[in-house]
Design a protein around this motif. Structure first.
Motif, short mmCIF file in Angstrom:
data_model
loop_
_atom_site.label_atom_id
_atom_site.label_comp_id
_atom_site.label_asym_id
_atom_site.label_seq_id
_atom_site.Cartn_x
_atom_site.Cartn_y
_atom_site.Cartn_z
N GLU A 71 0.83 -1.20 0.00
CA GLU A 71 0.00 0.00 0.00
C GLU A 71 0.87 1.26 0.00
OE1 GLU A 71 -2.50 -0.29 3.38
OE2 GLU A 71 -3.66 -2.01 2.63
N ALA A 72 1.95 1.23 0.80
CA ALA A 72 2.83 2.39 0.88
C ALA A 72 3.52 2.64 -0.46
CB ALA A 72 3.87 2.19 1.97
N GLU A 73 3.99 1.59 -1.09
CA GLU A 73 4.69 1.75 -2.37
C GLU A 73 3.74 2.17 -3.49
OE1 GLU A 73 7.07 -1.63 -3.33
OE2 GLU A 73 8.51 -1.27 -1.70
N SER A 74 2.50 1.74 -3.40
CA SER A 74 1.52 2.16 -4.41
C SER A 74 1.23 3.65 -4.30
CB SER A 74 0.21 1.36 -4.25
OG SER A 74 -0.41 1.66 -3.01
N ASP A 75 1.49 4.22 -3.09
CA ASP A 75 1.31 5.66 -2.89
C ASP A 75 2.62 6.41 -3.10
OD1 ASP A 75 -1.35 5.29 -2.27
OD2 ASP A 75 -0.98 5.10 -0.11
N LYS A 105 5.55 5.75 -1.57
CA LYS A 105 6.36 5.85 -0.36
C LYS A 105 7.39 4.71 -0.32
CE LYS A 105 2.48 7.82 2.22
NZ LYS A 105 1.56 7.63 3.38
#
Length: 225
Positions: A42-46, A48
């Motif tokens: 989820e973080a990498e999709s944003d 981050k």
């Protein structure tokens, strides 16, 4: 599903290694790794990085998770027992080929202490490797420690007959029962671990000796084996 970056995969691998080497429950460890994998995706999709989850120090984050988890002493003891039984089985079945079992207290205690020390060193090296930048240091330390312990094991074998110590002698019947129990334990451990490396290694070690002693005495096959 989005593929994780190399940095995230490395973090998850280090986390799993550190927790398992610290004696944490395998299922609980896998649950945490899976949960963090979802968070990282989820973080990498944003857009981050790992730092969005772990902060500035992934190593400190890993250690904090390990501190919060309960050490599974039952599973750790069972794992230690399996490893000790697996290593000792080579000696046990070799001795069964030579006659009824007989072990001195000096040898048994020394053997257990040295193999346990080896596992402790391995655990510490794995934890160090999981929380530090890649380097040769943990491998050098493990290699050096392994060499020292191996020399001590050699000394244990060489001095066993020279040290006065209470000795346990087993009859042929008792020796056979012990061998059968060891065989069943190895089979169960292999089934539980889903790997047959130990039984196959033990078979490869013992079968040539059995063939030479009882099957093809005097045969040219002896030279090959």
């Amino acid at each position: 599903m989005q593929t994780l970056s190399d940095e995230s995969r490395r973090f998850l691998e280090d986390l799993k290694v550190y927790l398992l080497a610290s004696g944490k429950n395998e299922k609980a460890t896998q649950d945490i790794v899976t949960e963090l994998e979802n968070h990282l995706q989820e973080a990498e999709s944003d857009g981050k990085s790992v730092a969005a989850i772990t902060g500035d120090s992934p190593a400190a984050y890993i250690q904090s998770i390990a501190t919060e988890m309960t050490t599974d002493y039952h599973e750790s003891f069972w794992l230690l027992f399996q490893i000790l039984a697996g290593v000792f089985s080579f000696l046990l079945f070799q001795d069964l080929l030579d006659g009824p079992l007989s072990y001195s207290l000096y040898f048994l205690v020394g053997f257990i202490l040295l193999i346990s020390s080896l596992l402790i060193v391995l655990s510490r090296c794995l934890r160090y490797s999981a929380t530090h930048a890649p380097s040769k240091r943990p491998f050098l330390l493990f290699g050096l420690s392994t060499g020292v312990i191996f020399l001590l094991l050699m000394g244990l074998f060489l001095t066993d007959s020279q040290i006065t110590s209470p000795t346990i002698h087993f009859s042929w019947l008792t020796s056979s029962i012990i061998g059968l129990i060891a065989f069943l334990l190895i089979g169960y451990s292999a089934y539980r671990a889903k790997t047959w490396v130990l039984p196959l290694g033990l078979l490869a070690y013992l079968l040539p000796q059995v063939v030479i002693r009882y099957g093809f005495d005097g045969s040219p096959l002896i030279a090959v084996l």
